[in-house]
Motif scaffolding. Structure first.
Motif, mmCIF file in Angstrom:
data_model
loop_
_atom_site.group_PDB
_atom_site.id
_atom_site.type_symbol
_atom_site.label_atom_id
_atom_site.label_comp_id
_atom_site.label_asym_id
_atom_site.label_seq_id
_atom_site.Cartn_x
_atom_site.Cartn_y
_atom_site.Cartn_z
ATOM 1 N N ILE A 724 -8.666 -0.509 -4.774
ATOM 2 C CA ILE A 724 -9.321 0.889 -5.116
ATOM 3 C C ILE A 724 -10.376 0.701 -3.850
ATOM 4 N N LYS A 725 -10.643 1.680 -2.951
ATOM 5 C CA LYS A 725 -11.917 2.075 -2.378
ATOM 6 C C LYS A 725 -13.146 2.808 -2.641
ATOM 7 N N PRO A 726 -14.124 2.769 -1.824
ATOM 8 C CA PRO A 726 -15.396 3.289 -2.754
ATOM 9 C C PRO A 726 -15.145 4.585 -1.798
ATOM 10 N N ALA A 727 -15.572 5.978 -3.014
ATOM 11 C CA ALA A 727 -15.106 6.887 -2.564
ATOM 12 C C ALA A 727 -16.680 7.875 -2.872
ATOM 13 N N PHE A 795 -3.476 5.529 -4.003
ATOM 14 C CA PHE A 795 -2.399 6.363 -4.907
ATOM 15 C C PHE A 795 -2.754 7.368 -5.487
ATOM 16 N N GLY A 796 -4.616 7.970 -4.541
ATOM 17 C CA GLY A 796 -5.225 8.943 -5.228
ATOM 18 C C GLY A 796 -5.238 8.756 -6.995
ATOM 19 N N GLU A 797 -5.293 7.914 -7.474
ATOM 20 C CA GLU A 797 -6.104 7.133 -9.031
ATOM 21 C C GLU A 797 -7.640 7.697 -8.414
ATOM 22 N N ASP A 798 -8.275 8.484 -9.379
ATOM 23 C CA ASP A 798 -9.569 8.775 -9.692
ATOM 24 C C ASP A 798 -10.573 7.919 -10.954
ATOM 25 N N ALA A 799 -10.826 7.085 -9.640
ATOM 26 C CA ALA A 799 -12.030 5.727 -11.345
ATOM 27 C C ALA A 799 -13.371 6.552 -11.458
#
Length: 845
Positions: A724-727, A795-799
């Motif tokens: 998980i990376k900050p976006a 994997f392109g999933e949003d959190a």
């Protein structure tokens, strides 16, 4: 021998096979004469493979063909086939660069008409040759300039890219930019268009002043069918826009905007929104054109495409704040437009603008008059009731007959039976008919349950009444407006509590409207109320605009400020003394090094130790530990096994299994470990989604007397945070995803921290999320804090997460964190992560 076979296909294929076995000198040596003779074969398929066979042999064992460069140079001079010439030239480029450059000089005039593959190889040689201090640089630049007009798109692109690295001459930069523009307009592949536009943008960032005159040519590129290409081209145009060309740019954009009105126009709503945003940026940046575009854009306020209308509202709000001279005309236009609007969000924006910037007595009176038109008859409840009663009188005569009709049973929601008559169903049908009747737009919104718009209307009317009382000395008119405003507000609350609305009024809206009524009835004479309603909200908006401008200026400054690439006392390589083009991207060797990770800093020993997991106990027959390294979408396990017994362990097998979206790539093989010896085993596990995975397993081996023995391994928990990376995303995107995502995990806050912002930072660090709420919104001393956070997985999933906390009188923080995602795994894993972080932060008992 197949190399001397009469069939040219077999000969050529054998020569290709020789390239594969080029490591064996003894095998190749007797075949050299045949290879040389194949260079003179009548068929081009044999000759082209013979060239590469000679190349691979010469590269591995130079002594076998010491005269290969002269041989190939002679071959190249006499060769007529395009592929053979290209292969021979590649040989010279890699093994005898001076001879390749010499060949370029010999055939200089014929190069523009040569084959595409050979032209590409020649450009590559020129690029490499110009890295050294070559005497041919001027002729190279001339040749590359001519290749900008080649028929092949690939050659054009490579030539333009190489030209910008060889020279910084404005004429050459313009020629390269023109070539890029030509490529974008003629290329059919959208991906290729975007790549070329990226190159053009990089050129613009270095030589913006040179490309200024070409802005209209770049504007033509937005006629492309693909929205992403249009977006990219428009961003380049906006970067090049200056006070000299802004009028032409905006005129072009306005024409495009008119075209989107056509029903057949492809992707019209999205394109219209893009154009409106672009005009917005131009108008705010260059005040001289704001007046010319603001009225043209306001025609789109009634647009059925909601995002376009919202962009126009945002634009008008900013213009009205920054350019006081335009306020009167804009407010007049907005008042006239009120009847055409369909969306509640747009109404809220316009009502806010009118409440803040309708500054003269006639404007205030016109606003009231127009609001009455879009609201319909007041009071709303009484007029709706009257409509219901009128529709009922027509059926008055039938009432007795209807009552006498037999009743029929009906099942209610709770499963019980009720008796329903035709009369009761008829009254419900009349109510539905009254609800469905055509009504003025603002009334429709309020009856549809949009009470937020009703509360915004109330606060706008309150501001207008207070301002009118400051500007006008006519007390009678003052009282008339005040009474009218209060009647509208009371009417909204009353109808919100009636059967005529689809949903009852919410507490927030009701309380806000009641505050406005109270202000007008009791608090109007208090100066603090005037200050809050008439000045504070406007000051808050101007502060927000100023903060946005400051942020944009900082971003621009960070883009333009050059970072120091080399420190003063760093060692210099000789290549850095030679002249170098401004564009370093064409250095393919460095690119390849970067891509393969050759320049990456290796991890130090201490960081490796922190990733070691112990799998068995010290007293077990086998001690095992694993170094867990996460590399992209793979987990690499490096397991060390130590035989702690005096026996040889035979047929030892390390068996792994996984839980979650993890997949073992291959089963480890069987090993034999000597007494007190050790064995290193590697295993690769593929990860397919962001969920907390578990790796578990066992070690099996044969003990004394062929008996099977086993040790169960400790579990290895894979940390979700590695994926998980900050976006960042816009507020609108966040809201859209928040409503769309179905998985929610709510974590209650339990912490010893007393500062809400410190707790926010703690949660952000624990979850690798970025805070979307701007610093200005969460700064200052307050006992409440609400912030939105966002992150994206590999994997392109949003959190998404929302933190809502409050500091109590005791100094502790209470509240909750709500996490939303499309998949259950992320929501649960992030919630566990926050819970663990809270436990780690608790004081020892």
């Amino acid at each position: 021998m197949p190399e001397q076979h009469p069939n040219e296909y077999i000969r050529g294929s054998t020569l290709r096979f020789l390239q594969k076995i080029s490591k064996d000198a003894e095998l190749l040596e007797p075949l050299i004469p045949t290879c040389r003779s194949c260079l003179e074969h009548r068929h081009s398929y044999v000759r082209k493979n013979a060239v590469f066979a000679v190349y691979t042999i010469y590269r591995e064992f130079e002594h076998l063909i010491p005269d290969a460069p002269e041989l190939i140079q002679t071959f190249l001079a006499a060769e007529s086939d395009a592929t053979c010439k290209r292969n021979a030239f590649v040989f010279l480029a890699n093994c005898a660069m001076p001879r390749a450059v010499e060949y370029i000089m010999q055939v200089f005039d014929q190069i523009p008409s040569m084959d595409e593959l050979l032209q590409m190889s020649i450009i590559e040689v020129i690029r490499l040759d110009c890295k050294t201090d070559t005497a041919h640089k001027a002729r190279h630049i001339l040749l590359i300039s001519e290749l900008l007009n080649a028929s092949s798109h690939a050659v054009k692109y490579e030539a333009a890219t190489t030209l910008t690295s060889l020279t910084q001459n404005p004429a050459a930069i313009k020629a390269a930019a023109a070539c890029y523009i030509n490529l974008v307009s003629k290329e059919s592949d959208n991906n290729a268009k975007i790549i070329v536009l990226d190159r053009l943008d990089a050129l613009r960032s270095r030589h913006g002043h040179v490309l200024d005159p070409m802005i209209m040519d770049i504007l033509q590129l937005i006629s492309s069918a693909d929205l992403e290409v249009r977006r990219k081209a428009l961003s380049i145009v906006l970067s090049l826009t200056s006070s000299r060309n802004v009028e032409d740019v905006v005129l072009f954009l306005k024409k495009q905007l008119q075209k989107t009105q056509d029903e057949q126009f492809e992707k019209a709503p999205e394109y219209r929104q893009l154009l409106i945003q672009s005009i917005h940026i131009c108008a705010v940046k260059f005040s001289e054109i704001a007046a010319t575009v603001v009225h043209a854009l306001m025609d789109f306020l009634g647009d059925s495409n909601n995002p376009s209308a919202l962009d126009v509202v945002a634009f008008v709000r900013e213009v009205v704040e920054k350019f006081p001279k335009l306020r009167t005309t804009i407010c007049e236009k907005l008042i006239q437009t009120l009847g055409e609007i369909k969306s509640g969000k747009v109404y809220r924006g316009i009502l806010w603008i009118l409440g803040e910037y309708a500054e003269s007595v006639p404007e205030i009176q016109d606003t009231f008059q127009q609001v009455r038109k879009v609201l319909g008859e007041i009071p709303i409840l009484a007029s709706e009731q009257r409509l219901l009663d009128e529709s009922g009188t027509e059926e008055e005569e039938k009432k007795d007959e209807v009552k006498a009709e037999p009743s029929k049973p009906r099942v209610l929601a709770d499963g019980t039976y009720a008796t329903e008559t035709a009369f009761t169903s008829a009254s419900a049908a009349r109510l539905e008919a009254v609800k469905a009747a055509a009504k003025p737009p603002l009334r429709t919104l309020i009856l549809g349950g949009d009470f937020f718009t009703g509360s915004v209307l109330s606060s706008a009317l309150t501001k207008l009444v207070l301002r009118h009382s400051e500007l006008s000395s006519d007390k009678k008119k003052d009282n008339s407006l005040k009474a009218e405003a209060m009647l509208i507000m009371v009417s909204i609350i009353r109808v919100g509590q009636s059967k005529f609305v689809t949903v009852p009024i919410d507490e927030d809206s009701s309380e806000r409207i009641m505050n406005c009524i109270q202000t007008l009835s009791e608090l109007e004479d208090k100066p603090i109320v005037h200050e809050i309603f008439l000045r504070d909200t406007k000051a808050a908006y101007s502060k927000m605009i100023h903060a946005q401008e400051q942020k944009a200026a900082e971003k621009k400054e960070s883009e333009t400020s050059k970072q120091v690439a080399v420190q003063v006392d760093d060692l210099l390589t000789f290549r850095q003394f030679s002249k170098k083009g401004a564009e370093d991207l064409v250095d393919d060797l460095e690119d390849v090094g970067r891509a393969t990770g050759a320049g990456d800093v290796t991890e130090d020993f201490i960081s490796n130790l922190s990733r070691i997991s112990q799998l068995t106990g010290f007293s077990d027959p086998i001690y095992a530990e694993a170094y867990v390294k996460i590399h992209g979408f793979d987990i690499l396990l490096d397991v060390l096994l130590v035989n702690q017994t005096a026996n040889t362990l035979q047929n030892l097998c390390l068996d792994f299994a996984t839980l979650g979206d993890l997949k073992l790539v291959e089963r480890p093989t069987v090993y034999t470990i000597a007494p007190h010896s050790f064995q290193s085993i590697k295993a690769t596990i593929k990860v397919s989604s962001t969920e907390t995975g578990v790796i578990f397993g066992s070690i099996l081996w044969e003990g004394p007397g062929m008996s099977e023995q086993c040790v169960i391994l400790n579990d290895i928990h894979i940390d979700i945070m590695d994926y998980i990376k900050p976006a960042y995303c816009t507020e609108a995107q966040f809201r859209s995803m928040w409503t769309e995502f179905e998985w929610e995990n709510r974590v209650n806050v339990t912490t010893v921290m007393s500062d809400p912002r410190e707790y926010l930072r703690h949660v952000m660090k624990a979850t690798n999320m970025s805070c979307l709420t701007p610093e200005g919104a969460i700064s200052g001393e307050c006992d409440f804090l609400s912030a939105n956070m966002y992150a994206r997985s590999l994997f392109g999933e949003d959190a998404l997460a929302n933190l809502s906390v409050e500091r109590t009188d005791a100094g502790t923080i209470v509240g909750h964190v709500r996490i939303r995602s499309k998949t259950q795994g992320i929501a649960l894993s992030l919630g566990d992560r926050i819970t663990m972080a809270q436990k780690d932060n608790k004081p020892p008992v």
